[in-house]
Design a protein around this motif. Sequence first.
Motif, PDB file in Angstrom:
ATOM      1  N   GLY A   4       0.713  -1.119   0.065  1.00 59.00           N
ATOM      2  CA  GLY A   4       0.025  -0.126  -0.028  1.00 59.00           C
ATOM      3  C   GLY A   4       0.751   1.268  -0.080  1.00 59.00           C
ATOM      4  O   GLY A   4       0.337   2.246  -0.416  1.00 59.00           O
ATOM      5  N   SER A   5       2.016   1.041   0.617  1.00 56.01           N
ATOM      6  CA  SER A   5       2.763   2.458   1.090  1.00 56.01           C
ATOM      7  C   SER A   5       3.361   2.820  -0.627  1.00 56.01           C
ATOM      8  O   SER A   5       3.618   4.015  -0.945  1.00 56.01           O
ATOM      9  N   MET A   6       3.506   1.809  -1.549  1.00 56.44           N
ATOM     10  CA  MET A   6       4.280   2.190  -2.737  1.00 56.44           C
ATOM     11  C   MET A   6       3.111   2.828  -3.489  1.00 56.44           C
ATOM     12  O   MET A   6       3.278   3.814  -4.485  1.00 56.44           O
ATOM     13  N   MET A   7       1.872   2.380  -3.447  1.00 54.55           N
ATOM     14  CA  MET A   7       0.764   2.823  -4.367  1.00 54.55           C
ATOM     15  C   MET A   7       0.489   4.392  -3.977  1.00 54.55           C
ATOM     16  O   MET A   7       0.675   5.070  -4.689  1.00 54.55           O
ATOM     17  N   ALA A  13       2.820  11.403  -6.003  1.00 52.32           N
ATOM     18  CA  ALA A  13       3.564  12.038  -7.211  1.00 52.32           C
ATOM     19  C   ALA A  13       2.858  12.462  -8.292  1.00 52.32           C
ATOM     20  O   ALA A  13       3.170  13.394  -8.979  1.00 52.32           O
ATOM     21  N   MET A  14       1.890  11.567  -8.697  1.00 47.27           N
ATOM     22  CA  MET A  14       1.126  11.857  -9.928  1.00 47.27           C
ATOM     23  C   MET A  14       0.322  13.160  -9.652  1.00 47.27           C
ATOM     24  O   MET A  14      -0.032  13.908 -10.477  1.00 47.27           O
ATOM     25  N   MET A  15      -0.237  13.274  -8.422  1.00 46.84           N
ATOM     26  CA  MET A  15      -1.008  14.312  -8.084  1.00 46.84           C
ATOM     27  C   MET A  15      -0.057  15.858  -8.206  1.00 46.84           C
ATOM     28  O   MET A  15      -0.545  16.728  -8.403  1.00 46.84           O
ATOM     29  N   CYS A  16       1.024  15.723  -7.589  1.00 41.67           N
ATOM     30  CA  CYS A  16       1.885  16.711  -7.429  1.00 41.67           C
ATOM     31  C   CYS A  16       2.463  17.223  -8.938  1.00 41.67           C
ATOM     32  O   CYS A  16       2.519  18.315  -9.286  1.00 41.67           O
ATOM     33  N   ILE A  17       2.519  16.155  -9.955  1.00 37.15           N
ATOM     34  CA  ILE A  17       2.811  16.437 -11.138  1.00 37.15           C
ATOM     35  C   ILE A  17       1.296  17.107 -12.095  1.00 37.15           C
ATOM     36  O   ILE A  17       1.744  18.258 -12.773  1.00 37.15           O
ATOM     37  N   MET A  18       0.251  16.538 -11.689  1.00 33.61           N
ATOM     38  CA  MET A  18      -0.926  17.139 -12.334  1.00 33.61           C
ATOM     39  C   MET A  18      -1.232  18.792 -11.891  1.00 33.61           C
ATOM     40  O   MET A  18      -1.387  19.574 -12.532  1.00 33.61           O
ATOM     41  N   MET A  19      -0.865  18.882 -10.748  1.00 35.26           N
ATOM     42  CA  MET A  19      -0.994  20.174 -10.091  1.00 35.26           C
ATOM     43  C   MET A  19      -0.189  21.121 -10.682  1.00 35.26           C
ATOM     44  O   MET A  19      -0.192  22.270 -10.877  1.00 35.26           O
ATOM     45  N   GLY A  20       1.076  20.638 -10.846  1.00 31.89           N
ATOM     46  CA  GLY A  20       2.185  21.232 -11.281  1.00 31.89           C
ATOM     47  C   GLY A  20       1.907  22.005 -12.718  1.00 31.89           C
ATOM     48  O   GLY A  20       2.218  23.091 -13.251  1.00 31.89           O
ATOM     49  N   LEU A  21       1.654  20.646 -13.621  1.00 32.19           N
ATOM     50  CA  LEU A  21       0.887  21.138 -14.937  1.00 32.19           C
ATOM     51  C   LEU A  21      -0.124  22.320 -15.013  1.00 32.19           C
ATOM     52  O   LEU A  21      -0.251  22.959 -15.954  1.00 32.19           O
ATOM     53  N   GLY A  22      -0.841  22.035 -14.102  1.00 32.57           N
ATOM     54  CA  GLY A  22      -2.327  22.865 -14.057  1.00 32.57           C
ATOM     55  C   GLY A  22      -1.694  24.207 -13.868  1.00 32.57           C
ATOM     56  O   GLY A  22      -2.419  25.501 -14.373  1.00 32.57           O
ATOM     57  N   LEU A  23      -0.802  24.406 -12.654  1.00 34.22           N
ATOM     58  CA  LEU A  23      -0.191  25.804 -12.620  1.00 34.22           C
ATOM     59  C   LEU A  23       0.277  26.418 -13.870  1.00 34.22           C
ATOM     60  O   LEU A  23       0.152  27.561 -13.897  1.00 34.22           O
ATOM     61  N   LEU A  24       1.150  25.338 -14.232  1.00 38.06           N
ATOM     62  CA  LEU A  24       1.951  25.927 -15.483  1.00 38.06           C
ATOM     63  C   LEU A  24       1.043  26.521 -16.468  1.00 38.06           C
ATOM     64  O   LEU A  24       1.260  27.597 -17.148  1.00 38.06           O
TER      65      LEU A  24
END
Length: 82
Positions: A4-7, A13-24
């Motif tokens: 469960g911890s790997m998932m 990480a995926m959520m952070c990437i998506m938020m970063g792309l949205g901000l960009l």
Amino acid sequence: MMNGSMMDGSMMAMMCIMMGLGLLIFVIVVGIVVYVVTRLLMKKSRVEDRPLMILKERYVKGEINDEEYKQKCKLLLDIGLR
């Protein structure tokens, strides 16, 4: 084996990437809007100031005298204020 911890880490990480792309994307859109508005305002001011610039050039070149310059300048300013 995946636990469960790997998932959770990969999802985070995926959520952070998506938020970063949205901000960009948001920053790019705001930049484009500011650029377009600035260009439109500068174009408008250039068009309105052009007759006065031509009048000043004629005055400097000596094509018109002081009296003509003052009359035409007043006329242009009166027209511009209406």
